[in-house]
Design a protein around this motif. Sequence first.
Motif: not given
Length: 183
Positions: A1-7, A74-77, A171-183
């Motif tokens: 799992m990724a963690r954000r270091i800083a903006y 883990d993080v898209g974009q 939520d369809s407004l975010l569909a282009e960048i939503t990372v698909p679920p992983r198992f």
Amino acid sequence: MARRIAYIGDPVLTVAQVAYQCRLDPEDAQTELIEDVIIPGVTGQAELRTGAAIRQAEYEEEWPPQYQSGHALDVGQATDITSISQIQPDGSVVELTVAHNLRNRGRESFLYFPDGRPGGDLLIRYKGGVDLERNPTVLTWLLMHAATAHEFRETLVSGTILAELPASMLDSLLAEITVPPRF
């Protein structure tokens, strides 16, 4: 799992954009509320719902040996790999100089090692953030949610029924960048 270091970049929305969306006169805009509560709040909501970096930030994630070349971050974009390090048995890290390339395929970003993946556990640091010019619907989602957060600042509304717009529409407004679920 990724963690954000800083903006590392500016917030994705400005006070002026939120004030305009809320139909506020500039002198009526509560700058601190918008900057310190609403903008970070809707940014966090979008990041949580999509799994994508919305505001430019630096991330770090550990890759176990089973994550081979071509594995998704883990993080898209993701936009740039800043370092690749190998985690030593004592927990220290040694930065590696290894050929790699990052491929962003819309929703997800994949890290490839053309000369072969280095062995062991890796620590990958990277930058990421959504390009709102390429994804204008994300800006629409952020502004709509910012206006809602401004109008309904409390967690409970008494004396009235509050109905949401259909989640499928929003939520369809975010569909282009939503990372698909992983198992």
